[in-house]
Every structure is written in C-alpha cells, then in structure tokens.
Design a protein around this motif. Structure first.
Motif, PDB file in Angstrom:
ATOM      1  N   ALA A 117       0.824  -1.210   0.000  1.00 42.94           N
ATOM      2  CA  ALA A 117       0.000   0.000   0.000  1.00 42.94           C
ATOM      3  C   ALA A 117       0.861   1.264   0.000  1.00 42.94           C
ATOM      4  CB  ALA A 117      -0.939   0.006   1.201  1.00 42.94           C
ATOM      5  N   ALA A 118       2.093   1.165   0.506  1.00 39.95           N
ATOM      6  CA  ALA A 118       3.014   2.301   0.517  1.00 39.95           C
ATOM      7  C   ALA A 118       3.819   2.384  -0.780  1.00 39.95           C
ATOM      8  CB  ALA A 118       3.961   2.201   1.711  1.00 39.95           C
ATOM      9  N   GLY A 119       3.579   1.443  -1.708  1.00 36.94           N
ATOM     10  CA  GLY A 119       4.281   1.447  -2.990  1.00 36.94           C
ATOM     11  C   GLY A 119       5.562   0.650  -3.012  1.00 36.94           C
ATOM     12  N   HIS A 166      13.333  -4.815   5.204  1.00 36.85           N
ATOM     13  CA  HIS A 166      11.895  -4.849   5.484  1.00 36.85           C
ATOM     14  C   HIS A 166      11.592  -4.204   6.829  1.00 36.85           C
ATOM     15  CE1 HIS A 166       8.064  -6.528   6.913  1.00 36.85           C
ATOM     16  NE2 HIS A 166       7.696  -6.229   5.677  1.00 36.85           N
ATOM     17  N   GLN A 167      12.378  -4.525   7.842  1.00 37.58           N
ATOM     18  CA  GLN A 167      12.156  -3.934   9.170  1.00 37.58           C
ATOM     19  C   GLN A 167      12.278  -2.417   9.121  1.00 37.58           C
ATOM     20  OE1 GLN A 167      15.083  -5.871  11.600  1.00 37.58           O
ATOM     21  NE2 GLN A 167      13.887  -7.760  11.794  1.00 37.58           N
ATOM     22  N   VAL A 168      13.301  -1.924   8.427  1.00 36.33           N
ATOM     23  CA  VAL A 168      13.535  -0.485   8.321  1.00 36.33           C
ATOM     24  C   VAL A 168      12.372   0.190   7.585  1.00 36.33           C
ATOM     25  CG1 VAL A 168      14.977   1.199   7.095  1.00 36.33           C
ATOM     26  CG2 VAL A 168      16.038  -0.546   8.527  1.00 36.33           C
ATOM     27  N   LEU A 169      11.965  -0.389   6.465  1.00 40.64           N
ATOM     28  CA  LEU A 169      10.880   0.206   5.678  1.00 40.64           C
ATOM     29  C   LEU A 169       9.562   0.161   6.443  1.00 40.64           C
ATOM     30  CD1 LEU A 169      11.733  -1.220   2.152  1.00 40.64           C
ATOM     31  CD2 LEU A 169      12.229   1.078   3.049  1.00 40.64           C
ATOM     32  N   HIS A 170       9.329  -0.938   7.151  1.00 40.28           N
ATOM     33  CA  HIS A 170       8.113  -1.054   7.960  1.00 40.28           C
ATOM     34  C   HIS A 170       8.090   0.043   9.021  1.00 40.28           C
ATOM     35  CE1 HIS A 170       5.154  -2.782  10.729  1.00 40.28           C
ATOM     36  NE2 HIS A 170       4.664  -3.361   9.645  1.00 40.28           N
TER      37      HIS A 170
END
Length: 189
Positions: A117-119, A166-170
């Motif tokens: 959803a964030a692209g 993934h953790q950072v982007l989340h």
C-alpha cells in the motif's frame, strides 16, 4: 563479453578490476549481453532481468523520508540510508522517484506484502512475472537519469539484507502514518 563493454574511466588497477567484475556480474542478468553493453555505452542504462543474480526492492523516495521527492540530492539519500543502517547496492530513478535495493535472488518469494500500500514492491523472477529493470552504468553516481548510491561490489558479493530492509521500511511507513495522524486536524464532536 562484447566490444560494447562500457568504459571504466581512469580507475586504478584494483578499483578497475572491481568495477569490471561488477559489470560482468550485472551482465549475467542481461537477456542479451551485447545489447546490454551497447545500452550502457549509448544510454547509461541497460535493461536487465531480475531474479537471475538479484531481485530488487523498489521503494518510493517518500517512504525513506516524507520530505523526499524528485529533487532530493544523492547525498541526502545516502545520508538517510546510513541513518537507517542499510548497506549494499542501491540505485535510484529520480524521475519516478524510486530507490532500488539489490537483494538476493528469490527474495520476492518470501517478501511480505504488507508494504504494498506504501508502494514498496519486490521485483524478481518468480513466475508468472519476470521483471526487466533498467539498471544504470556502474560509474553513474548522480543524476540526470538513473544513478547508483552504492554500486555493486561483486568481489564481496554483497546484497542489501532483505530482512533488515523490510524492518527499516516497515518502521518508516509506521512512523510516517503516526506523524500523519498526529498532524491531522482533530474533530470535536
């Protein structure tokens, strides 16, 4: 490799060898190596196939920081990746604007879809989709056009760590959502 190998400008022996190794490594993902070499020479970008030697996680600039947009300077992007502890090959498309993080092949098979959803999207070679990605020439370190924030270092075979990414982007998406909610006008009933 063909005669269309892009020039490796004025580099010393070890640096030159590393850059050439990176070219060869990237070319392993080319549908047609001669064509890719010619594209790098003429256009500075070659169309390569994700999922062979690497997958890419495509991230809109604003996910990395809400103020980032097309005109964000490469030094600001590099600084932000340092703050986030993201290490490995990353290139950018300032026109769209997206950052592309090179992760190990088959990462797309396990990449969580919670950031879609964030692209944020992981592009790889999992069937039925095969993604062809425009990849800049190794020397391109600044706009105009696609450029590397951190080019690949084939000698180290280093990728961006997908779990850490993934953790950072989340966390970035979560923080941005919290900030938007805090900034939203409060409705009093």
């Amino acid at each position: 490799m063909s005669d269309a190998t892009p020039p490796v400008h004025a580099l010393s022996g070890r640096d030159r060898a590393r850059r050439l190794a990176a070219y060869h490594w990237l070319l392993e993902s080319a549908p047609h190596r001669d064509t890719a070499g010619m594209e790098w020479t003429r256009y500075g970008v070659a169309l390569l196939t994700a999922g062979i030697r690497w997958d890419v996680v495509r991230v809109p600039y604003e996910v990395l920081h809400p103020s980032f947009a097309r005109d964000t300077a490469p030094r600001d992007l590099t600084q932000r990746l340092g703050e986030l502890g993201v290490i490995g090959p990353v290139f950018c498309d300032p026109y769209r604007p997206f950052a592309y993080f090179m992760v190990p092949p088959r990462t797309d098979q396990q990449w969580p879809r919670d950031l879609a959803a964030a692209g944020v999207e992981c592009l790889g070679g999992t069937r039925p989709y095969v993604y062809h990605v425009g990849v800049p020439q190794v020397e391109r370190a600044a706009p105009p056009g696609l450029f590397w924030l951190a080019p690949p270092d084939e000698a180290k075979r280093q990728y961006v760590n997908p779990e850490h990414l993934h953790q950072v982007l989340h966390a970035c998406v979560h923080q941005s959502t919290e900030q938007e909610q805090a900034d939203a006008p409060q409705v009093i009933a």
